[in-house]
Design a protein around this motif. Structure first.
Motif, PDB file in Angstrom:
ATOM      1  N   PRO A 262       0.822  -1.220   0.000  1.00 25.40           N
ATOM      2  CA  PRO A 262       0.000   0.000   0.000  1.00 25.40           C
ATOM      3  C   PRO A 262       0.852   1.265   0.000  1.00 25.40           C
ATOM      4  CG  PRO A 262      -0.871  -1.611   1.556  1.00 25.40           C
ATOM      5  CD  PRO A 262       0.456  -2.144   1.094  1.00 25.40           C
ATOM      6  N   LEU A 263       0.409   2.262  -0.768  1.00 27.45           N
ATOM      7  CA  LEU A 263       1.134   3.519  -0.903  1.00 27.45           C
ATOM      8  C   LEU A 263       0.178   4.672  -0.628  1.00 27.45           C
ATOM      9  CD1 LEU A 263       3.927   4.740  -1.848  1.00 27.45           C
ATOM     10  CD2 LEU A 263       2.866   4.997  -4.098  1.00 27.45           C
ATOM     11  N   ASP A 264       0.625   5.640   0.136  1.00 29.10           N
ATOM     12  CA  ASP A 264      -0.173   6.825   0.431  1.00 29.10           C
ATOM     13  C   ASP A 264      -0.172   7.733  -0.805  1.00 29.10           C
ATOM     14  OD1 ASP A 264      -1.382   9.120   1.327  1.00 29.10           O
ATOM     15  OD2 ASP A 264      -0.160   9.319   3.141  1.00 29.10           O
ATOM     16  N   LEU A 265      -1.252   7.681  -1.572  1.00 29.48           N
ATOM     17  CA  LEU A 265      -1.315   8.431  -2.836  1.00 29.48           C
ATOM     18  C   LEU A 265      -1.509   9.931  -2.625  1.00 29.48           C
ATOM     19  CD1 LEU A 265      -3.410   5.960  -5.025  1.00 29.48           C
ATOM     20  CD2 LEU A 265      -0.929   6.239  -4.929  1.00 29.48           C
ATOM     21  N   SER A 266      -1.721  10.348  -1.406  1.00 23.80           N
ATOM     22  CA  SER A 266      -1.768  11.783  -1.131  1.00 23.80           C
ATOM     23  C   SER A 266      -0.350  12.365  -1.026  1.00 23.80           C
ATOM     24  CB  SER A 266      -2.527  12.054   0.172  1.00 23.80           C
ATOM     25  OG  SER A 266      -1.804  11.574   1.303  1.00 23.80           O
ATOM     26  N   LYS A 267       0.648  11.477  -0.888  1.00 27.82           N
ATOM     27  CA  LYS A 267       2.038  11.909  -0.737  1.00 27.82           C
ATOM     28  C   LYS A 267       2.938  11.465  -1.892  1.00 27.82           C
ATOM     29  CE  LYS A 267       3.849  11.272   3.338  1.00 27.82           C
ATOM     30  NZ  LYS A 267       4.239  10.569   4.593  1.00 27.82           N
ATOM     31  N   TYR A 268       2.572  10.341  -2.532  1.00 33.78           N
ATOM     32  CA  TYR A 268       3.442   9.767  -3.553  1.00 33.78           C
ATOM     33  C   TYR A 268       2.630   9.336  -4.779  1.00 33.78           C
ATOM     34  CZ  TYR A 268       5.897   8.919   0.906  1.00 33.78           C
ATOM     35  OH  TYR A 268       6.442   9.036   2.147  1.00 33.78           O
ATOM     36  N   ASP A 269       3.313   9.335  -5.932  1.00 32.92           N
ATOM     37  CA  ASP A 269       2.676   8.883  -7.173  1.00 32.92           C
ATOM     38  C   ASP A 269       3.261   7.575  -7.696  1.00 32.92           C
ATOM     39  OD1 ASP A 269       0.987  11.243  -7.434  1.00 32.92           O
ATOM     40  OD2 ASP A 269       2.860  12.315  -7.842  1.00 32.92           O
ATOM     41  N   PHE A 270       4.525   7.305  -7.360  1.00 31.26           N
ATOM     42  CA  PHE A 270       5.153   6.052  -7.758  1.00 31.26           C
ATOM     43  C   PHE A 270       6.296   5.770  -6.800  1.00 31.26           C
ATOM     44  CE2 PHE A 270       7.731   9.205  -9.857  1.00 31.26           C
ATOM     45  CZ  PHE A 270       9.014   8.685  -9.982  1.00 31.26           C
TER      46      PHE A 270
END
Length: 362
Positions: free
Chosen positions: A107-115
């Motif tokens: 899981p990746l925090d898409l509010s902080k990172y895009d890739f």
């Protein structure tokens, strides 16, 4: 799809200057990377402060590489590393790099990172690649280098180095495919014995130049963070029409054969597969009309007339990169047309046309 071997292409100063755009001239689209680095690798590179400083410089050069390569971009694309590093610890066991790489797909925090950029800077073997399928839909770029290879000092801009190789991988992040997979030598085309040469591009067929396909695609996906799940279907037009005439009159009952081209694999070269994949017949209007173009290029493994996967993998990626279309008239005369998927996509993305037309005249 693996590490890139570039072909260097030179540009005249005048042409180069005409294609250099500043961030001020266009809206800027920013792509933020979560950067993973091993604790020991970080220390070898001078510690966190120096590493971050050099990382910023490298991302700046990748941004320059993208935007200063001749292109038809509607935006200025900027790549930036997040302020906070994701530091992991293989504890001296190089076989553990893969373990943490798998975690980078979590899981990746898409509010902080895009890739994600996963760095393994003391690896046994070198290689750059990009994988999709992250738990949050993110792409993960994997950069494996040996200790003797310093990613920050291996090349000065604009010479080729890690920063530009990462620029190629970021092309995958934004949805592009490897254009070198479309290169077919004449001797590897047993049907018409013609070669297929894709355009020069940073996606494997040139250096410091973007193809019109990539420009159209990057413009289309610019604000997708991450890429839409159905992007691989959306980039195709809805219909392919092949229209055949002879002396200006539409001709019915002409045979239209589709031969697929394969990527290079362990057991085959990039080639035209010698068995007909699909056969059509022109209608009264001299046309063949095909819908569901995604399915045309992405066959199921149960479909007839595709190369076998077992016992040898003779169909890398299970995908037809292009078609060699053979049109046969009532006298047995033949005409040939190439249909790379990226050409259909380019025309659709540039114009918005939902029908791709091919006219063949005998």
């Amino acid at each position: 799809m693996g590490i890139l071997r570039y072909i260097v292409v030179t540009c005249s100063c005048l042409v180069w200057a005409a294609h250099v755009f500043s961030a001020d001239a266009k809206d800027t689209i920013e792509y933020r990377a979560q950067v993973w680095v091993d604790k020991t690798d970080l220390e070898r590179y001078g510690g966190e402060a120096d590493f971050k400083k050099n990382l910023q410089k490298m991302f700046h050069n990748t941004t320059r590489f993208w935007n200063e390569s001749p292109n038809k971009f509607n935006y200025y694309f900027r790549f930036v590393p997040a302020d906070e590093l994701c530091v992991y610890d293989i504890q001296g066991d190089k076989d553990r790099y893969k373990e943490f790489q798998r975690k980078a797909f979590g899981p990746l925090d898409l509010s902080k990172y895009d890739f994600v950029l996963f760095l393994a800077l003391g690896a046994k073997n070198e290689g750059l690649s990009c994988g999709g399928g992250g738990a949050s839909g993110q792409s993960v770029v994997m950069c494996y280098v040996r200790e003797a290879h310093n990613i920050f000092t291996d090349a000065l801009y604009p010479n080729q180095g890690t920063y530009s190789n990462l620029g190629h991988e970021y092309g995958h992040v934004r949805g592009a495919t490897d254009l070198y997979q479309y290169m077919i030598a004449a001797e590897n085309n047993p049907v018409s014995h013609e070669k297929l040469t894709p355009p020069k591009c940073n996606m494997g067929t040139g250096y410091r130049v973007w193809s019109d396909y990539c420009s159209a695609l990057f413009n289309y996906t610019a604000k997708m963070k991450p890429l839409d799940k159905d992007l691989s279907d959306k980039v195709f037009p809805r219909k392919l029409v092949i229209k055949v005439d002879k002396k200006g009159k539409p001709k019915s009952n002409y045979t239209v054969n589709f031969y697929g081209t394969r990527a290079g694999g362990k057991y085959n070269k990039r080639d035209v597969y010698p068995k007909v994949y699909r056969t059509y017949t022109t209608n009264k209007r001299g046309m063949v009309e095909i819908t569901d173009l995604y399915k045309l290029y992405h066959p199921d493994m149960t479909d007839p007339n595709i190369p076998p996967k077992e016992p040898q993998d003779l169909f890398p990626y299970s995908y037809w990169f292009s078609f060699l279309v053979e049109i046969i008239d009532d006298a047995g005369q033949k005409k040939y047309v190439w249909l790379p998927d990226v050409e259909l996509q380019r025309e659709h993305l540039e114009t918005g046309n939902d029908t791709y037309m091919v006219n063949v005249a005998f």
